[in-house]
Design an enzyme around this catalytic site. Structure first.
Site, PDB file in Angstrom:
ATOM      1  N   GLU A  36       0.833  -1.202   0.000  1.00 44.01           N
ATOM      2  CA  GLU A  36       0.000   0.000   0.000  1.00 44.01           C
ATOM      3  C   GLU A  36       0.872   1.259   0.000  1.00 44.01           C
ATOM      4  OE1 GLU A  36      -2.094  -0.919   3.555  1.00 44.01           O
ATOM      5  OE2 GLU A  36      -3.082  -2.625   2.599  1.00 44.01           O
ATOM      6  N   GLU A  67      -4.967  -6.910   2.278  1.00 42.21           N
ATOM      7  CA  GLU A  67      -3.770  -7.693   2.589  1.00 42.21           C
ATOM      8  C   GLU A  67      -3.892  -9.138   2.123  1.00 42.21           C
ATOM      9  OE1 GLU A  67      -4.834  -5.248   4.362  1.00 42.21           O
ATOM     10  OE2 GLU A  67      -3.103  -4.046   4.906  1.00 42.21           O
ATOM     11  N   ALA A  91       3.287  -4.260  10.699  1.00 44.61           N
ATOM     12  CA  ALA A  91       3.251  -5.697  10.958  1.00 44.61           C
ATOM     13  C   ALA A  91       1.922  -6.106  11.562  1.00 44.61           C
ATOM     14  CB  ALA A  91       4.394  -6.095  11.900  1.00 44.61           C
ATOM     15  N   HIS A 134      -0.207  -0.465  16.350  1.00 39.56           N
ATOM     16  CA  HIS A 134       0.938  -0.092  15.523  1.00 39.56           C
ATOM     17  C   HIS A 134       2.245  -0.380  16.256  1.00 39.56           C
ATOM     18  CE1 HIS A 134      -2.380   2.137  13.675  1.00 39.56           C
ATOM     19  NE2 HIS A 134      -1.674   2.180  12.588  1.00 39.56           N
TER      20      HIS A 134
HETATM   21  C1  LIG Z   1      -5.777  -3.615   7.105  1.00 41.34           C
HETATM   22  C2  LIG Z   1      -5.108  -2.290   7.115  1.00 41.34           C
HETATM   23  N1  LIG Z   1      -4.161  -2.013   6.221  1.00 41.34           N
HETATM   24  C3  LIG Z   1      -3.540  -0.822   6.216  1.00 41.34           C
HETATM   25  C4  LIG Z   1      -3.852   0.136   7.118  1.00 41.34           C
HETATM   26  C5  LIG Z   1      -3.109   1.492   7.130  1.00 41.34           C
HETATM   27  N2  LIG Z   1      -4.018   2.580   6.779  1.00 41.34           N
HETATM   28  C6  LIG Z   1      -4.613   3.335   7.739  1.00 41.34           C
HETATM   29  S1  LIG Z   1      -5.662   4.469   7.099  1.00 41.34           S
HETATM   30  C7  LIG Z   1      -5.311   3.985   5.522  1.00 41.34           C
HETATM   31  C8  LIG Z   1      -5.990   4.672   4.369  1.00 41.34           C
HETATM   32  C9  LIG Z   1      -7.464   4.746   4.570  1.00 41.34           C
HETATM   33  O1  LIG Z   1      -8.083   5.389   3.513  1.00 41.34           O
HETATM   34  P1  LIG Z   1      -9.610   5.772   3.547  1.00 41.34           P
HETATM   35  O2  LIG Z   1     -10.418   4.614   4.030  1.00 41.34           O
HETATM   36  O3  LIG Z   1      -9.954   6.306   2.208  1.00 41.34           O
HETATM   37  O4  LIG Z   1      -9.739   6.888   4.670  1.00 41.34           O
HETATM   38  P2  LIG Z   1      -9.196   8.384   4.640  1.00 41.34           P
HETATM   39  O5  LIG Z   1      -7.875   8.351   5.288  1.00 41.34           O
HETATM   40  O6  LIG Z   1      -9.148   8.822   3.234  1.00 41.34           O
HETATM   41  O7  LIG Z   1     -10.190   9.136   5.450  1.00 41.34           O
HETATM   42  C10 LIG Z   1      -4.381   2.963   5.502  1.00 41.34           C
HETATM   43  C11 LIG Z   1      -3.850   2.303   4.293  1.00 41.34           C
HETATM   44  C12 LIG Z   1      -4.832  -0.206   8.070  1.00 41.34           C
HETATM   45  N3  LIG Z   1      -5.201   0.644   9.037  1.00 41.34           N
HETATM   46  N4  LIG Z   1      -5.444  -1.405   8.041  1.00 41.34           N
END
Ligand SMILES: Cc1ncc(C[n+]2csc(CCOP(=O)(O)OP(=O)(O)O)c2C)c(N)n1
Ligand SMILES: Cc1ncc(C[n+]2csc(CCOP(=O)(O)OP(=O)(O)O)c2C)c(N)n1
Ligand SMILES: [Mg+2]
Ligand SMILES: [Mg+2]
Lengths: 331, 342, 342, 331
Positions: A36, A67, A91, A134
């Site tokens: 990602e 994932e 992780a 985290h």
């Molecule tokens: C399973 C998982 N993978 C990766 C992440 C890391 N992560 C946290 S927020 C995010 C992006 C979320 O995007 P969106 O749902 O569009 O919300 P926005 O931040 O745009 O409000 C990512 C990849 C996570 N929290 N959970």
């Protein structure tokens, strides 16, 4: 090899990982990356900054937040001849791909003889106020899954050499890189294309009075404790396992035979952690050599809390290691 | 909730085969041989299971042979596929030997698994294009299917991955994540859903809020098509279109074949959850019987010709059992061998 | 792939608010207060983060306040909801105190988390209807949302669960499995997707093969609607319909609000991946500024009235910081407390 | 309490589980069931046969194949006041719901003070030619997740009493029931509504020469080995942990203090298994009492193969336990 202190031409742990990835991608066009935000953004920790420009979007694949989906895809691409390196953003989210890792990646070769040369990079560990989701250290789960290899470097030198080995390995490798070391630890790296074989522990400090068996971030806390103990007159041997599977039993058993005392240190939760496995091996195979019980120092058995005084109370530290070592030495 | 009293959309329903292409006699007989061999093989397997000769469990695809045969018949040799548990016919079509399959059900020492995995599963990319995946967790083959298809695309190879799946396996998140990834990258992934109305004992109405799996295709911006799965010509017609779509780089394509499994989830399952009317309805639409009717009438085959093939298949299955009995078990000394690749 | 030069479907686009209901002055001001308080609070939070006063990370919802405020304003007191990271306004609307939130960002010893979880997250069913879930893994709140909704349905309570989510979190399998379950059982689950065009740095075109998240609603046989998320009246109008649909027992309803987050994913993120034109486009559609324009014109408020509220909010935030500084950290001696319930 | 031998009014391990569920559902209307095929079909192993008729479809909920989905839903329903019992069709598929268990169920109470009273029934274990995906013993992963309780009964009596406790417990409980015991083990059960508290090990056989610490199916193999050793003149104490978390350390440490020798037996893979934790605890806390190394007997570190001679080679057995015990006794 302890972490270098000079800041001149030194490389951070983070950059060492980045270098290993870049060099392997240049060396072998089958190496592709999935994860990602690894493209334009260069990844949450900027490990792949500039990679998209250099290697293109065929080899640096930005994935949706899925994932399980991209781990399954990476495993298949690996079987089909690529050498994918998957970046988990943290992780902690390896739990979302657990089934594909445990039931697909780990078992395919045993079942069918088809190698699955894939690396899962898992930024792990606490100490920077990341809170319960985290900060986790989930390596023990994977040591209990036959077919996986498990790597956890503590220094830039090891991080680079072990990642190269992991990428060249024909098996699925869980590679745990400790986030708290990313920018905190630096050292001078050789210019040549070196690798560190999986399955070789490293004596990070020699000593005759006590063996500290550890890995990952705790190597540094153990070394700090050892320095303090040295001032007290006790010389600790600090062994960095570097890879948990395959495990270099000989290295730490030889050391325990010399020192007759063992302390096992790891950042994961105490109960069910890999240090229990190490302690059990020492208790079984070096029984006659032990002059004191095998003691473990690890995180408390609670989720990793956010608030500084709480997180500090939960995580092991040089101070806690020092105190446990004193107990073992005085036993 | 229970399956509705309508057993098939009337638009799809037929009790006789409707040929939609001109086919060489040889091909017609090849398909017959594959379907008959599968039926005979599985009947034997069931008998062996009841006698205790097969350990663990036995799973049959009886009633669904036209899908596996028809789809396999329009694949190219270098295409890959995975089967789940109802696609033995596709293995046979692709050249897997019955004796080899039987030896695997017996847990004997034959490659590539050497007794490690169940007879139900096979993976052998080089010889049959049969792809490894995590057998058991449902839907896990969609992400891996996307991965093989990714490899084809990255190498610019005009190859296609065909993921066979039951409709029950379309509920897990992996189904969604796998197709999502493939659709974003327009990967050559063809999803063949054999919708037999039940996931183990659970009727479709308890599995999903839509009537058809194909109703979900728009969620991935890919074509979704519904067809009758017990007419091999219909299967070929639709599958060919799907596979060519994927091969042309237009991305994934989902085909849902309505069908019925005439046996339990496994041979331990007495199917008591299936209404008698439903069973009877589908028995009248048995793909093999319908195909035989066609062959003997429109197809111009004599019953002697078919009987000869039947005898051939019976002999092959008998031979398979003998072979399976004669091959040794894997040696326990090799149990730790081949855990890690060098 | 990159976001297209069209930043919003022209049909949805507007740079001024379009009131569609008659509203009491008091309500108009309440919404203003909530949105302004959120903006002021988050600006302070960002400043504190830059100064090192907030540890770990800081996440803002700047630019998305109309969605959280509007949706919260049409919920019933006993409805439940979860927020992810852009819905601070909904907390305030439901009565959460700013000083409490600030103390949590500081890691201080305030209930219910007592410093264990990040300031970003809050769960308190009794006081605010704020539901616990696994914060971090994206999409994990859809299965749990379905579970709370299941509880309502089993008890025959006319209550609704509102799951706020970003569009990025619609890619994981949990999104699919959670809604699937809710749709099969017609559970009162409302899914509010704030589609701000990016998941962290990843544009929608790399996240999904469809243009809109709402295009996926038919896969669950539920209504899916797309609306402009920066006009609080529009938000209320659409959210009200969705919530009443769910409350009537008609099952889940998905609403996708197009919006934009004006800050990075977190304050550590410089948003370099966002084209300047896109930023400028959306800044002209800032929900708070548009609302202020409306209040001062169609709404009949004076700028003094609004300034008074602004001053109130500034004072509340200052007070929050002082409070947060004055509350003690949790004692390390209590770190093992409350791991298991008796 | 060893498994009964009489077949008169005896109850199988399977029926004991079924009884516990039925009695708890009658006792407490908040208990609901979720799982695949548990309704009309009564579940893959027929544990819930007849439940749909008795309790209705509000309380016996047939789910689609979406482990993560229905586990997440169950956790939330638990928080909201229900007491869901989730049936995994096989413990092997717990991997598909790993995130919801590990990151939601386990952490919610610590974070928020909201109890999550949910039970996850996981039919686990090998020995019946189920192959790599229907034979696994994944309990160790969950012992490494603070906030979960982990239960693994070996007898009908324990299975019933522990399941009742698990359902009445206010925490998420992983309940591993061994498929190979389902119809193989029977005993007479009391008529009254008894429970067995979580966290109490049970001495299944007394002895003074060697302590065998074990749990689950291996209790029976250990008892068989102990019988054979008794004929050789050595009396083994066989301790059935019954619950791994919370762990009754006192029970086995007291025993080791008495016997001075310990053997740890478990069916899961050797490396990273919970027996390593037990061995480490013994090595640390009973060091002075040990006259021999702590030895472990467990499954080999390979996926569980299908073919009978291979599976037999991988799994521990009475014979392997016997041989290891002789070594420890002769040390
Ligand atoms: C399973 C998982 N993978 C990766 C992440 C890391 N992560 C946290 S927020 C995010 C992006 C979320 O995007 P969106 O749902 O569009 O919300 P926005 O931040 O745009 O409000 C990512 C990849 C996570 N929290 N959970
Ligand atoms: C994740 C997961 N959960 C449960 C199972 C157990 N299981 C095996 S097959 C099956 C039903 C599959 O139904 P369907 O996909 O419709 O295939 P069919 O048997 O009808 O051909 C189930 C529940 C599994 N293999 N994986
Ligand atoms: Mg089916
Ligand atoms: Mg977004």
């Amino acid at each position: 090899m302890a972490a270098g202190e000079t800041m001149g031409m030194t490389t951070t742990y983070l950059d060492a990982i980045s270098q290993a990835l870049r060099e392997e991608m240049r060396r072998d066009s089958r190496v592709i990356l999935l994860g990602e935000d690894i493209g334009v953004f260069g990844g949450a920790f900027k490990i792949t900054r500039g990679f998209l420009d250099e290697f293109g979007s065929d080899r640096v694949i930005d994935t949706p937040i899925s994932e399980s989906g991209f781990v399954g895809a990476a495993c298949a691409a690996a079987i089909e001849g690529f050498r994918p390196v998957v970046e988990f953003q943290f992780a902690d989210f390896v739990t979302c791909a657990f089934d594909q890792i445990v039931n697909f990646a780990a078992k395919a070769y045993y079942r069918w003889g088809t190698p699955v040369p894939v690396v899962f990079r898992c930024p792990s560990g606490g100490g920077f106020r990341g809170g319960p989701f985290h900060s986790q250290n989930p390596e023990a789960w994977f040591t209990h899954v036959p077919g996986l290899k498990v790597v956890q470097p503590s220094t830039p030198y090891d991080a680079k050499g072990l990642l190269k080995s992991a990428i060249r390995d024909n098996n699925p490798v869980m590679y745990f890189e400790h986030k708290h070391l990313y920018r905190r630890i630096r050292e001078q790296l050789p210019d040549d294309d070196y690798v560190i074989p999986l399955g070789c522990a490293d004596v990070k400090r020699e000593g005759r009075d006590l063996t500290i068996v550890t890995y990952g971030a705790m190597v540094h806390d153990s070394l700090a404790a050892a320095e303090r103990l040295a001032k007290d007159g006790a010389e600790c041997e600090v062994i960095d396992l570097r890879t948990l599977v395959p495990l270099d039993k000989k290295c730490f058993l030889d050391s325990v035979r010399k020192t007759s005392r063992a302390l096992v240190v790891y950042e994961a939760h105490l109960t069910g952690g890999f240090g229990g496995e190490v302690a059990a091996i020492i208790a079984q195979e070096a029984f006659d050599d032990l002059d004191a019980p095998v003691v473990r120092v690890a995180s408390m058995d609670v989720p990793i809390p956010f608030s500084p005084p709480l997180e500090d109370a939960v995580l092991p530290s040089a101070d806690k290691i020092y105190r446990a070592a004193v107990d073992v030495l005085e036993y | 909730m229970h399956t509705e009293p309508i057993y098939l959309d009337p638009a799809l329903d037929r009790t006789a085969i409707a040929p939609v292409e001109l086919v060489a006699r040889e091909d017609l007989l090849t398909w017959y041989r594959v379907m008959r061999l599968t039926r005979t093989f599985e009947q034997k397997l069931a008998a062996l299971y009841r006698q205790g000769g097969i350990l663990g469990a036995a799973y049959l695809g009886t009633g669904q042979e036209a899908i596996a045969t028809g789809v396999a018949s329009v694949m190219q040799p270098r295409d890959y596929f995975n089967s789940v548990s109802r696609e033995l016919a596709a293995w046979f079509y692709r050249g897997v030997e019955p004796k080899h399959v039987m030896a695997r059900w017996f847990g004997k020492d034959v490659p590539p698994s050497h007794g490690r995995d169940l007879g139900l599963f096979l993976a052998d990319l080089e010889r049959y294009g049969l792809a490894p995946y995590a057998n058991a967790p449902m839907g896990s083959w969609l992400p891996s299917g996307a991965g093989y298809a990714l490899a084809f695309k990255l190498r610019r190879e005009p190859r296609v991955y065909v993921a066979f799946t039951g409709e029950g396996a379309t509920s897990p998140g992996d189904f969604y994540e796998g197709i999502n990834f493939a659709a974003i990258h327009k990967l050559p992934l063809v999803i063949i859903v054999a919708n037999n109305g039940f996931a183990y004992s659970t009727p479709v109405s308890d599995e999903m809020p839509v009537k058809n799996v194909a109703d979900r295709a728009p969620a991935f911006n890919i074509p979704g098509e519904i067809a009758f799965g017990n007419d091999i010509f219909e299967v070929r017609r639709v599958a060919r279109r799907a596979i060519e779509h994927a091969r042309q780089g237009l991305g994934p394509y989902l085909v849902e074949f309505k069908t019925f499994r005439q046996r339990g989830h496994g041979e331990h399952d007495d199917m008591s959850y299936v209404p008698a009317g439903l069973r009877a309805f589908w028995e009248r639409r048995d793909p093999l019987r319908m195909y035989i009717d066609y062959l003997q009438h429109g197809g111009g085959m004599t019953s002697d010709q078919l009987s000869a093939i039947d005898a051939e298949c019976t002999a092959l299955v008998e031979e398979a059992v003998q072979y399976a009995e004669s091959v040794p078990y894997p040696s326990p000394e090799k149990v730790a061998w081949r855990l890690y690749a060098d």
